[in-house]
Design a protein around this motif. Structure first.
Motif: not given
Length: 216
Positions: A199-216
């Motif tokens: 529901n928000d940008r922070t959660h989206a980034v956290t989930v995507a990084a955990k799944r390996g969709i994006i890099d932090l």
């Protein structure tokens, strides 16, 4: 690229292993384990993706252990080796349990996916299994892949938008960066939220990084 001076004579049927990882201590630890096995021999080490490719060409190992997060990109190295040598058997070594990261590596041609946290337990079985022609995918990673198997994947632009969000950019800056309208970016973000169940940008980034969709 370090080539090991192990004597490999004709008729030697030991499994010849190339280790590609940019952490010397991890390479040393793996070598120490493999040296205790009568059916395995380490023939070389590499610290970058480019060294792994060159090492594979020179040594033609039976098994390559490939880190994903090293200079030169492990996935690119896997794709490059497998494009020219589809018979190459490569096992990924990684700290990432994310389904997207695993699928990317498997689609690139990896035959195994091994978490570094489980090397002591699973390394030898993985090497022997992949050498025998089987795949090796740890249950934890396989479960994550299965959980997200029917999810609608993010498209290429959504991944770029999310990476730019992760890098701290505002919608206005992202729109300018991609030469798109802010409304289009807002629409992309809405779609990202729906696909990631957030529901928000922070959660989206956290989930995507955990799944390996994006890099932090």
């Amino acid at each position: 690229m370090n080539q090991h001076p192990a004597s490999i004579e004709a008729g030697d049927d030991r499994i010849r292993v190339l280790i590609a990882d940019d952490h010397p201590m991890l390479r040393e630890g793996v070598i120490a384990v493999l040296e205790t096995q009568s059916d395995m021999v380490v023939v070389g080490e590499a610290a970058t993706g480019d060294e792994a490719i060159a090492g594979w060409e020179r040594l033609r190992p039976d098994i390559t252990l490939m880190d994903l997060q090293m200079p030169g990109n492990g996935v690119v190295a896997i794709e490059t080796i497998r494009r020219s040598h589809p018979e190459a058997r490569i096992i990924v070594l990684t700290t990432f349990t994310g389904d997207a990261q695993a699928l990317h590596a498997l689609r690139a041609g990896a035959a195994g996916y091994l978490l570094k946290s489980s090397l002591r337990r699973d390394l030898l079985d993985a090497i022997r299994g992949v050498h025998a022609g089987r795949r090796h995918l740890q249950a934890e990673v396989a479960e994550r892949i299965a959980i997200h198997a029917i999810d609608e994947p993010l498209n290429a632009r959504e991944i770029i938008v999310l990476q730019l969000i992760a890098n701290g950019n505002s919608n206005k800056h992202i729109a300018r960066e991609l030469n798109l309208s802010e409304d289009t970016i807002k629409s992309n973000i809405k779609s990202i939220f729906a696909k990631l169940y957030v529901n928000d940008r922070t959660h989206a980034v956290t989930v995507a990084a955990k799944r390996g969709i994006i890099d932090l």
